[in-house]
Design a protein around this motif. Structure first.
Motif, PDB file in Angstrom:
ATOM      1  N   ASP A   5       0.815  -1.211   0.000  1.00  0.00           N
ATOM      2  CA  ASP A   5       0.000   0.000   0.000  1.00  0.00           C
ATOM      3  C   ASP A   5       0.852   1.266   0.000  1.00  0.00           C
ATOM      4  O   ASP A   5       0.449   2.288  -0.538  1.00  0.00           O
ATOM      5  N   LYS A   6       2.015   1.195   0.599  1.00  0.00           N
ATOM      6  CA  LYS A   6       2.898   2.362   0.679  1.00  0.00           C
ATOM      7  C   LYS A   6       4.049   2.283  -0.327  1.00  0.00           C
ATOM      8  O   LYS A   6       5.048   2.972  -0.200  1.00  0.00           O
ATOM      9  N   LEU A   7       3.896   1.419  -1.319  1.00  0.00           N
ATOM     10  CA  LEU A   7       4.842   1.295  -2.437  1.00  0.00           C
ATOM     11  C   LEU A   7       6.243   0.867  -2.006  1.00  0.00           C
ATOM     12  O   LEU A   7       7.225   1.193  -2.666  1.00  0.00           O
ATOM     13  N   GLY A   8       6.325   0.130  -0.911  1.00  0.00           N
ATOM     14  CA  GLY A   8       7.600  -0.468  -0.544  1.00  0.00           C
ATOM     15  C   GLY A   8       7.961  -1.511  -1.584  1.00  0.00           C
ATOM     16  O   GLY A   8       7.164  -1.846  -2.463  1.00  0.00           O
ATOM     17  N   ARG A   9       9.168  -2.045  -1.502  1.00  0.00           N
ATOM     18  CA  ARG A   9       9.564  -3.035  -2.495  1.00  0.00           C
ATOM     19  C   ARG A   9      10.442  -4.107  -1.867  1.00  0.00           C
ATOM     20  O   ARG A   9      10.958  -3.939  -0.783  1.00  0.00           O
ATOM     21  N   ASP A  10      10.556  -5.190  -2.598  1.00  0.00           N
ATOM     22  CA  ASP A  10      11.469  -6.277  -2.276  1.00  0.00           C
ATOM     23  C   ASP A  10      11.264  -6.837  -0.867  1.00  0.00           C
ATOM     24  O   ASP A  10      12.171  -6.842  -0.043  1.00  0.00           O
ATOM     25  N   THR A  11      10.079  -7.371  -0.623  1.00  0.00           N
ATOM     26  CA  THR A  11       9.811  -8.023   0.657  1.00  0.00           C
ATOM     27  C   THR A  11      10.467  -9.399   0.687  1.00  0.00           C
ATOM     28  O   THR A  11      10.369 -10.154  -0.279  1.00  0.00           O
ATOM     29  N   VAL A  12      11.136  -9.695   1.786  1.00  0.00           N
ATOM     30  CA  VAL A  12      11.721 -11.010   2.015  1.00  0.00           C
ATOM     31  C   VAL A  12      11.284 -11.467   3.398  1.00  0.00           C
ATOM     32  O   VAL A  12      11.370 -10.702   4.367  1.00  0.00           O
ATOM     33  N   VAL A  13      10.807 -12.707   3.482  1.00  0.00           N
ATOM     34  CA  VAL A  13      10.443 -13.312   4.755  1.00  0.00           C
ATOM     35  C   VAL A  13      11.439 -14.437   5.010  1.00  0.00           C
ATOM     36  O   VAL A  13      11.560 -15.352   4.201  1.00  0.00           O
ATOM     37  N   LEU A  14      12.169 -14.335   6.115  1.00  0.00           N
ATOM     38  CA  LEU A  14      13.136 -15.362   6.494  1.00  0.00           C
ATOM     39  C   LEU A  14      12.529 -16.230   7.591  1.00  0.00           C
ATOM     40  O   LEU A  14      12.105 -15.721   8.629  1.00  0.00           O
ATOM     41  N   ALA A 103       4.479 -12.820  -3.515  1.00  0.00           N
ATOM     42  CA  ALA A 103       4.084 -12.232  -4.800  1.00  0.00           C
ATOM     43  C   ALA A 103       3.537 -10.825  -4.555  1.00  0.00           C
ATOM     44  O   ALA A 103       2.912 -10.554  -3.539  1.00  0.00           O
ATOM     45  N   THR A 104       3.800  -9.954  -5.500  1.00  0.00           N
ATOM     46  CA  THR A 104       3.272  -8.593  -5.434  1.00  0.00           C
ATOM     47  C   THR A 104       1.768  -8.630  -5.586  1.00  0.00           C
ATOM     48  O   THR A 104       1.233  -9.347  -6.429  1.00  0.00           O
ATOM     49  N   ILE A 105       1.087  -7.863  -4.766  1.00  0.00           N
ATOM     50  CA  ILE A 105      -0.362  -7.781  -4.813  1.00  0.00           C
ATOM     51  C   ILE A 105      -0.753  -6.875  -5.964  1.00  0.00           C
ATOM     52  O   ILE A 105      -0.278  -5.750  -6.074  1.00  0.00           O
TER      53      ILE A 105
END
Length: 106
Positions: A5-14, A103-105
């Motif tokens: 929603d805030k246009l962040g990028r490159d989410t990684v969940v470890l 995945a990007t929403i």
């Protein structure tokens, strides 16, 4: 979703369940500048509170907003600008952990 929603990028969940006992997962998201890093962290806080009625146990880094850490106990959320991400390099630090990129929403 909050970061999208805030246009962040490159989410990684470890997934750290097999590596540490103190928490289960670390979520890392990037913002372009301090204002966006702050906005992403605020939106994560807002939406987690709405979805699961939970506030972070501790929040760190808001003043400078090069990085902000939100501690939810079992899950830690880190929002970084690019320079801080490179400096702290959490993916390298936790390279033994399985990493997931949601995945990007659309």
């Amino acid at each position: 979703m909050a970061a999208e929603d805030k246009l962040g990028r490159d989410t990684v969940v470890l997934d750290l369940r097999e590596l540490v006992d103190s928490f289960d997962a670390l979520v890392r998201r990037l913002g372009r500048n301090d204002r966006q890093v702050r906005a992403i962290a605020e939106e994560v806080e807002r939406l987690v509170e709405i979805a699961v009625k939970m506030k972070p146990i501790h929040v760190e880094g808001v003043a400078g907003a090069e990085w902000i850490a939100l501690d939810y106990g079992d899950v830690i959320v880190h929002v970084f600008d690019e320079a801080a991400r490179e400096y702290y390099d959490l993916e390298h630090l936790w390279s033994a952990a399985p990493a997931f990129r949601p995945a990007t929403i659309a």
